[in-house]
Write a protein that holds these residues in place. Structure first.
Motif, PDB file in Angstrom:
ATOM      1  N   ARG A   1      -2.832  -1.939   3.090  1.00 52.12           N
ATOM      2  CA  ARG A   1      -2.729  -0.511   3.416  1.00 52.12           C
ATOM      3  C   ARG A   1      -1.838   0.214   2.414  1.00 52.12           C
ATOM      4  O   ARG A   1      -2.167   1.325   1.975  1.00 52.12           O
ATOM      5  N   VAL A   2      -0.733  -0.398   2.048  1.00 53.47           N
ATOM      6  CA  VAL A   2       0.168   0.218   1.059  1.00 53.47           C
ATOM      7  C   VAL A   2      -0.545   0.353  -0.287  1.00 53.47           C
ATOM      8  O   VAL A   2      -0.451   1.391  -0.964  1.00 53.47           O
ATOM      9  N   ALA A   3      -1.274  -0.702  -0.686  1.00 58.84           N
ATOM     10  CA  ALA A   3      -1.994  -0.663  -1.961  1.00 58.84           C
ATOM     11  C   ALA A   3      -3.068   0.423  -1.945  1.00 58.84           C
ATOM     12  O   ALA A   3      -3.236   1.159  -2.932  1.00 58.84           O
ATOM     13  N   ALA A   4      -3.808   0.548  -0.831  1.00 55.63           N
ATOM     14  CA  ALA A   4      -4.856   1.570  -0.739  1.00 55.63           C
ATOM     15  C   ALA A   4      -4.250   2.968  -0.738  1.00 55.63           C
ATOM     16  O   ALA A   4      -4.786   3.882  -1.377  1.00 55.63           O
ATOM     17  N   ASP A   5      -3.147   3.148  -0.033  1.00 58.71           N
ATOM     18  CA  ASP A   5      -2.471   4.451  -0.040  1.00 58.71           C
ATOM     19  C   ASP A   5      -1.980   4.811  -1.436  1.00 58.71           C
ATOM     20  O   ASP A   5      -2.097   5.961  -1.884  1.00 58.71           O
ATOM     21  N   ALA A   6      -1.428   3.826  -2.139  1.00 53.10           N
ATOM     22  CA  ALA A   6      -0.942   4.071  -3.501  1.00 53.10           C
ATOM     23  C   ALA A   6      -2.094   4.432  -4.429  1.00 53.10           C
ATOM     24  O   ALA A   6      -1.990   5.340  -5.260  1.00 53.10           O
ATOM     25  N   TYR A   7      -3.201   3.731  -4.264  1.00 47.13           N
ATOM     26  CA  TYR A   7      -4.378   4.003  -5.103  1.00 47.13           C
ATOM     27  C   TYR A   7      -4.879   5.434  -4.912  1.00 47.13           C
ATOM     28  O   TYR A   7      -5.087   6.169  -5.891  1.00 47.13           O
ATOM     29  N   THR A   8      -5.079   5.836  -3.672  1.00 44.76           N
ATOM     30  CA  THR A   8      -5.603   7.182  -3.435  1.00 44.76           C
ATOM     31  C   THR A   8      -4.600   8.255  -3.859  1.00 44.76           C
ATOM     32  O   THR A   8      -4.992   9.299  -4.386  1.00 44.76           O
TER      33      THR A   8
END
Length: 239
Positions: free
Chosen positions: A58-65
């Motif tokens: 979730r942290v990685a996806a949030d950072a990506y977006t």
């Protein structure tokens, strides 16, 4: 010598640029479709990470977006093209190659468009899944549907139904982003218009033709997406 008229530019004759412009339009469609599909795959994985992944995902996806929506699309193309060229050149030197080796412009452009649109796809899919009524999924569970069958028969169609309007907007953005790929030297529509404008000294005419072609592609593809939206909304009562 008189300047060719607009009809002459649009002809297939000696002074015509119809073939070059149509080839550029086809390349634009290829880049847009490739980037859109790549973005769809990334967006599906990103939405899954945000909805069902662990804390790290979730942290990685949030950072990506967050990062991709905050960086100009042109900068992403530059980073992929020149960064990819530097990497390919370094690999080539390991095998005895000399000089600069350019990263394929089409591949760099498609990846850049896909990576940037993937952030938008992620949010569209995440919002569409949230719009699915929990009772519909609970009913499928109560009927004893296995997880994969439940996804194929219930979750995916309902999510796609809610996602289609947003996906249509993402497509329009991707189509316009494809024009930025001209900086890598790919002979897409805008690049062909630039070449034609420089060769004939008629920039207004060529850019006007390019604008009309972009509008035609956008209108036709928009109509296809609207038909798809009506298809997936058959039987749905509208308030």
């Amino acid at each position: 010598m008189s300047q060719p008229g607009l009809l002459d530019l649009l002809s297939f004759g000696p002074e015509g640029w119809a073939r070059a412009l149509l080839a550029g339009a086809w390349m634009t469609i290829l880049i847009a479709v490739s980037g859109y599909l790549i973005g769809g795959i990334i967006g599906t994985l990103g939405a899954w990470a945000k909805l069902s992944g662990g804390q790290t995902l979730r942290v990685a996806a949030d950072a990506y977006t967050t990062v991709l929506r905050g960086i100009p699309d042109l900068l992403v193309i530059y980073l992929l093209y020149f960064g990819g060229s530097a990497a390919v050149t370094s690999i080539g030197r390991l095998f005895g190659a000399e000089g600069f080796i350019g990263f394929p412009g089409f591949l760099a452009g498609s990846l850049a468009v896909g990576i940037t649109s993937g952030a938008q796809h992620t949010e569209v899919f995440r919002g569409a899944f949230r719009a699915v009524h929990p009772g519909e999924i609970e009913a499928a569970i109560a009927c004893g549907m296995p997880r994969w069958l439940r996804f194929r028969r219930i979750v995916a169609p309902l999510t796609l139904r809610h996602a289609l309007p947003g996906l249509g907007n993402v497509w329009q953005v991707v189509l316009k982003e494809s024009a930025l790929v001209s900086i890598t030297g790919v002979a897409e529509l805008l690049r062909q218009a630039q070449v034609g404008a420089g060769s004939t000294g008629l920039p207004f005419e060529f850019y006007l033709i390019a604008a009309v072609i972009y509008l035609a592609i956008s209108s036709i593809s928009g109509g296809i997406l609207r038909r798809a939206e009506r298809h997936f909304n058959r039987g749905v009562r509208r308030g």
